[in-house]
Every structure is written in structure tokens, then in C-alpha cells.
Design a protein around this motif. Structure first.
Motif, PDB file in Angstrom:
ATOM      1  N   LEU A   1       2.414 -11.947   4.601  1.00  0.00           N
ATOM      2  CA  LEU A   1       1.119 -11.824   5.277  1.00  0.00           C
ATOM      3  C   LEU A   1       1.189 -12.230   6.744  1.00  0.00           C
ATOM      4  O   LEU A   1       0.491 -11.660   7.578  1.00  0.00           O
ATOM      5  CB  LEU A   1       0.069 -12.681   4.563  1.00  0.00           C
ATOM      6  CG  LEU A   1      -0.467 -12.121   3.254  1.00  0.00           C
ATOM      7  CD1 LEU A   1      -1.203 -13.201   2.476  1.00  0.00           C
ATOM      8  CD2 LEU A   1      -1.371 -10.928   3.521  1.00  0.00           C
ATOM      9  N   LYS A   2       2.020 -13.198   7.047  1.00  0.00           N
ATOM     10  CA  LYS A   2       2.092 -13.689   8.425  1.00  0.00           C
ATOM     11  C   LYS A   2       2.972 -12.811   9.301  1.00  0.00           C
ATOM     12  O   LYS A   2       2.922 -12.919  10.530  1.00  0.00           O
ATOM     13  CB  LYS A   2       2.562 -15.146   8.436  1.00  0.00           C
ATOM     14  CG  LYS A   2       1.493 -16.064   7.823  1.00  0.00           C
ATOM     15  CD  LYS A   2       1.938 -17.496   7.761  1.00  0.00           C
ATOM     16  CE  LYS A   2       0.839 -18.352   7.120  1.00  0.00           C
ATOM     17  NZ  LYS A   2       1.232 -19.754   7.024  1.00  0.00           N
TER      18      LYS A   2
ATOM     19  N   ASP B   1     -10.770  -3.606   1.713  1.00  0.00           N
ATOM     20  CA  ASP B   1     -11.029  -3.198   0.337  1.00  0.00           C
ATOM     21  C   ASP B   1     -10.247  -4.061  -0.650  1.00  0.00           C
ATOM     22  O   ASP B   1     -10.792  -4.512  -1.659  1.00  0.00           O
ATOM     23  CB  ASP B   1     -10.682  -1.714   0.165  1.00  0.00           C
ATOM     24  CG  ASP B   1     -10.941  -1.231  -1.246  1.00  0.00           C
ATOM     25  OD1 ASP B   1     -12.037  -1.489  -1.791  1.00  0.00           O
ATOM     26  OD2 ASP B   1     -10.041  -0.571  -1.816  1.00  0.00           O
ATOM     27  N   ILE B   2      -8.995  -4.307  -0.354  1.00  0.00           N
ATOM     28  CA  ILE B   2      -8.181  -5.130  -1.257  1.00  0.00           C
ATOM     29  C   ILE B   2      -8.687  -6.564  -1.277  1.00  0.00           C
ATOM     30  O   ILE B   2      -8.795  -7.177  -2.353  1.00  0.00           O
ATOM     31  CB  ILE B   2      -6.687  -5.029  -0.884  1.00  0.00           C
ATOM     32  CG1 ILE B   2      -6.173  -3.629  -1.242  1.00  0.00           C
ATOM     33  CG2 ILE B   2      -5.870  -6.122  -1.581  1.00  0.00           C
ATOM     34  CD1 ILE B   2      -4.767  -3.323  -0.805  1.00  0.00           C
ATOM     35  N   LEU B   3      -9.011  -7.120  -0.126  1.00  0.00           N
ATOM     36  CA  LEU B   3      -9.563  -8.473  -0.079  1.00  0.00           C
ATOM     37  C   LEU B   3     -10.829  -8.569  -0.923  1.00  0.00           C
ATOM     38  O   LEU B   3     -10.978  -9.484  -1.747  1.00  0.00           O
ATOM     39  CB  LEU B   3      -9.857  -8.868   1.374  1.00  0.00           C
ATOM     40  CG  LEU B   3     -10.606 -10.181   1.592  1.00  0.00           C
ATOM     41  CD1 LEU B   3      -9.809 -11.367   1.069  1.00  0.00           C
ATOM     42  CD2 LEU B   3     -10.941 -10.352   3.070  1.00  0.00           C
TER      43      LEU B   3
ATOM     44  N   ALA C   1      -8.213 -14.401   5.870  1.00  0.00           N
ATOM     45  CA  ALA C   1      -8.868 -14.649   4.583  1.00  0.00           C
ATOM     46  C   ALA C   1      -7.880 -14.477   3.433  1.00  0.00           C
ATOM     47  O   ALA C   1      -7.896 -15.257   2.460  1.00  0.00           O
ATOM     48  CB  ALA C   1     -10.068 -13.731   4.408  1.00  0.00           C
ATOM     49  N   LEU C   2      -7.009 -13.478   3.527  1.00  0.00           N
ATOM     50  CA  LEU C   2      -5.977 -13.291   2.502  1.00  0.00           C
ATOM     51  C   LEU C   2      -4.998 -14.464   2.506  1.00  0.00           C
ATOM     52  O   LEU C   2      -4.599 -14.956   1.440  1.00  0.00           O
ATOM     53  CB  LEU C   2      -5.241 -11.970   2.713  1.00  0.00           C
ATOM     54  CG  LEU C   2      -6.031 -10.708   2.381  1.00  0.00           C
ATOM     55  CD1 LEU C   2      -5.369  -9.479   2.980  1.00  0.00           C
ATOM     56  CD2 LEU C   2      -6.199 -10.556   0.870  1.00  0.00           C
ATOM     57  N   ILE C   3      -4.624 -14.924   3.687  1.00  0.00           N
ATOM     58  CA  ILE C   3      -3.732 -16.082   3.794  1.00  0.00           C
ATOM     59  C   ILE C   3      -4.382 -17.303   3.155  1.00  0.00           C
ATOM     60  O   ILE C   3      -3.741 -18.024   2.367  1.00  0.00           O
ATOM     61  CB  ILE C   3      -3.350 -16.340   5.268  1.00  0.00           C
ATOM     62  CG1 ILE C   3      -2.387 -15.250   5.753  1.00  0.00           C
ATOM     63  CG2 ILE C   3      -2.742 -17.729   5.457  1.00  0.00           C
ATOM     64  CD1 ILE C   3      -2.145 -15.232   7.255  1.00  0.00           C
ATOM     65  N   ALA C   4      -5.646 -17.543   3.456  1.00  0.00           N
ATOM     66  CA  ALA C   4      -6.361 -18.691   2.882  1.00  0.00           C
ATOM     67  C   ALA C   4      -6.418 -18.598   1.364  1.00  0.00           C
ATOM     68  O   ALA C   4      -6.249 -19.604   0.661  1.00  0.00           O
ATOM     69  CB  ALA C   4      -7.761 -18.787   3.469  1.00  0.00           C
TER      70      ALA C   4
ATOM     71  N   ARG D   1       0.116  -8.700  -7.016  1.00  0.00           N
ATOM     72  CA  ARG D   1       0.174  -7.243  -6.865  1.00  0.00           C
ATOM     73  C   ARG D   1      -0.653  -6.780  -5.669  1.00  0.00           C
ATOM     74  O   ARG D   1      -0.217  -5.928  -4.894  1.00  0.00           O
ATOM     75  CB  ARG D   1      -0.341  -6.565  -8.136  1.00  0.00           C
ATOM     76  CG  ARG D   1      -0.314  -5.052  -8.047  1.00  0.00           C
ATOM     77  CD  ARG D   1      -1.048  -4.441  -9.256  1.00  0.00           C
ATOM     78  NE  ARG D   1      -0.934  -3.013  -9.282  1.00  0.00           N
ATOM     79  CZ  ARG D   1      -1.693  -2.164  -8.572  1.00  0.00           C
ATOM     80  NH1 ARG D   1      -2.599  -2.619  -7.751  1.00  0.00           N
ATOM     81  NH2 ARG D   1      -1.524  -0.871  -8.665  1.00  0.00           N
ATOM     82  N   GLU D   2      -1.834  -7.338  -5.503  1.00  0.00           N
ATOM     83  CA  GLU D   2      -2.709  -6.912  -4.419  1.00  0.00           C
ATOM     84  C   GLU D   2      -2.166  -7.312  -3.049  1.00  0.00           C
ATOM     85  O   GLU D   2      -2.261  -6.544  -2.094  1.00  0.00           O
ATOM     86  CB  GLU D   2      -4.124  -7.446  -4.637  1.00  0.00           C
ATOM     87  CG  GLU D   2      -4.788  -6.871  -5.882  1.00  0.00           C
ATOM     88  CD  GLU D   2      -4.738  -5.350  -5.923  1.00  0.00           C
ATOM     89  OE1 GLU D   2      -5.301  -4.708  -5.009  1.00  0.00           O
ATOM     90  OE2 GLU D   2      -4.115  -4.794  -6.859  1.00  0.00           O
ATOM     91  N   ILE D   3      -1.575  -8.505  -2.948  1.00  0.00           N
ATOM     92  CA  ILE D   3      -0.989  -8.927  -1.672  1.00  0.00           C
ATOM     93  C   ILE D   3       0.220  -8.050  -1.343  1.00  0.00           C
ATOM     94  O   ILE D   3       0.410  -7.637  -0.196  1.00  0.00           O
ATOM     95  CB  ILE D   3      -0.616 -10.421  -1.684  1.00  0.00           C
ATOM     96  CG1 ILE D   3      -1.858 -11.294  -1.897  1.00  0.00           C
ATOM     97  CG2 ILE D   3       0.156 -10.801  -0.422  1.00  0.00           C
ATOM     98  CD1 ILE D   3      -2.932 -11.175  -0.835  1.00  0.00           C
ATOM     99  N   LEU D   4       1.031  -7.752  -2.339  1.00  0.00           N
ATOM    100  CA  LEU D   4       2.165  -6.860  -2.095  1.00  0.00           C
ATOM    101  C   LEU D   4       1.693  -5.478  -1.654  1.00  0.00           C
ATOM    102  O   LEU D   4       2.287  -4.870  -0.756  1.00  0.00           O
ATOM    103  CB  LEU D   4       3.047  -6.753  -3.345  1.00  0.00           C
ATOM    104  CG  LEU D   4       3.819  -8.009  -3.722  1.00  0.00           C
ATOM    105  CD1 LEU D   4       4.533  -7.810  -5.056  1.00  0.00           C
ATOM    106  CD2 LEU D   4       4.793  -8.408  -2.622  1.00  0.00           C
ATOM    107  N   THR D   5       0.620  -5.000  -2.239  1.00  0.00           N
ATOM    108  CA  THR D   5       0.080  -3.698  -1.855  1.00  0.00           C
ATOM    109  C   THR D   5      -0.413  -3.715  -0.413  1.00  0.00           C
ATOM    110  O   THR D   5      -0.097  -2.818   0.373  1.00  0.00           O
ATOM    111  CB  THR D   5      -1.061  -3.281  -2.812  1.00  0.00           C
ATOM    112  OG1 THR D   5      -0.530  -3.186  -4.143  1.00  0.00           O
ATOM    113  CG2 THR D   5      -1.662  -1.943  -2.405  1.00  0.00           C
ATOM    114  N   VAL D   6      -1.193  -4.739  -0.053  1.00  0.00           N
ATOM    115  CA  VAL D   6      -1.752  -4.782   1.302  1.00  0.00           C
ATOM    116  C   VAL D   6      -0.647  -4.964   2.350  1.00  0.00           C
ATOM    117  O   VAL D   6      -0.702  -4.360   3.419  1.00  0.00           O
ATOM    118  CB  VAL D   6      -2.865  -5.850   1.432  1.00  0.00           C
ATOM    119  CG1 VAL D   6      -2.332  -7.237   1.626  1.00  0.00           C
ATOM    120  CG2 VAL D   6      -3.821  -5.502   2.547  1.00  0.00           C
ATOM    121  N   THR D   7       0.374  -5.750   2.059  1.00  0.00           N
ATOM    122  CA  THR D   7       1.440  -5.955   3.043  1.00  0.00           C
ATOM    123  C   THR D   7       2.358  -4.733   3.129  1.00  0.00           C
ATOM    124  O   THR D   7       2.820  -4.382   4.221  1.00  0.00           O
ATOM    125  CB  THR D   7       2.255  -7.223   2.761  1.00  0.00           C
ATOM    126  OG1 THR D   7       2.807  -7.174   1.441  1.00  0.00           O
ATOM    127  CG2 THR D   7       1.394  -8.469   2.900  1.00  0.00           C
TER     128      THR D   7
END
Length: 161
Positions: free
Chosen positions: A14-15, A59-61, A104-107, A130-136
Motif C-alpha cells: 500500500l505504501k 469501491d474496494i475500501l 484509510a486502507l493503510i489504517a 484479497r481486497e488489498i491485493l486487488t487494489v494494489t
């Protein structure tokens, strides 16, 4: 693999950085006069691409944190309306929202109360991992695309080489 190792790896994704350009580098010093132009053989503008990244990430968040969230229609809801253009203010708002939603995703990932591998209560076939992997993955792909568009369009500052 422990939950903490997974948490650290997701935070690293994410960073940004590591093996690819991060978002802030990709948009740095972007010339406003080029935000609504297209590169040869590319059907969208740099701003439309940023807006697509923003909508997808938002959308993912919201999908993760709001069980009542309704995603936009696919695919048209994930892009600005045809013919829509950006002003400098709209460009900056898009960039700011991408940064804000990323924070917000990081938090969410940093929160020790977030069970990264548990099924989402409202969507048991999905997890935060899964969602974090998708967004990144999605963001990384399009950030690279923006960097290439900048090269083709000649929008990188001279000092970048």
C-alpha cells in the motif's frame, strides 16, 4: 505465515515503492495542460486513468468497511462519463482522494483489530487480504501505465531524464 507478517507485507504494498513506481512519483509535476490529452493509440486521458484508479480504490475500501455498499455498474461506473474532462481543481481533488483512501486502507490494515484473513461478514468469499491485493495490483498496473503515457506524451520534467 503469521498475521503480523501478512500485515507488514500488505502495508509495504500500500505504501508503494519496491519494484515499481509509486503513485506520488507518477503524478508529480504533471503539467495541467496535458491532463485531458490522449497519448497515441490510448483511448483515455491521464485524468480519466487517475479517476479510474480512484473509483476502483474507493469501491474496494467501501466494500471492505460497509456491508451495505453498492458498487458502481461494471465497467462504465468505474470510469468518468464519456466526454467528461478535468480542471486543475478536479485533477487535484482526484489525486487527493486517491491519497486519502489509500491512507484509510493503510489504517485498516494497521489496526490490530482487523482480522486480515477472516471472511468478510457480508461477503464470506472475500477477505481483507484479497481486497488489498486487488487494489494494489490494479493500482500498480495503472500507475505503470500512467508513467508510460507520460513518457510518450513528453510530460515528464526535463530533470527526470
Amino acid at each position: 505465515m503469521s498475521n503480523e507478517v501478512v500485515r507488514e507485507e500488505l502495508l509495504a504494498l500500500l505504501k508503494g515503492g519496491h519494484a515499481h513506481m509509486d503513485f506520488d512519483d507518477a503524478v508529480a509535476d504533471f503539467p495541467p495542460e496535458a491532463m485531458n490529452e490522449t497519448a497515441p493509440n490510448v483511448p483515455y486521458t491521464p485524468w480519466e486513468l487517475l479517476e479510474h484508479i480512484r473509483i476502483n480504490q474507493w469501491d474496494i475500501l467501501e466494500f471492505i468497511r460497509d456491508p451495505d455498499h453498492v458498487s458502481p455498474d461494471w465497467p462504465e461506473g468505474y470510469w468518468p462519463a464519456e466526454g467528461e474532462t478535468a480542471t486543475e481543481e478536479i485533477w487535484e481533488r482526484t489525486v487527493a482522494q486517491i491519497r486519502s483512501d489509500r491512507e484509510a486502507l493503510i489504517a485498516l490494515v494497521e489496526d490490530p483489530e482487523t482480522d486480515l484473513t477472516a471472511p468478510l461478514p457480508h461477503a464470506p468469499e472475500y477477505t481483507v487480504v484479497r481486497e488489498i491485493l486487488t487494489v494494489t495490483d490494479h493500482g500498480g498496473y495503472h500507475i505503470g501505465e500512467l508513467a508510460l503515457m507520460r513518457g510518450v506524451m513528453g510530460t515528464w520534467p526535463e530533470e527526470r531524464g
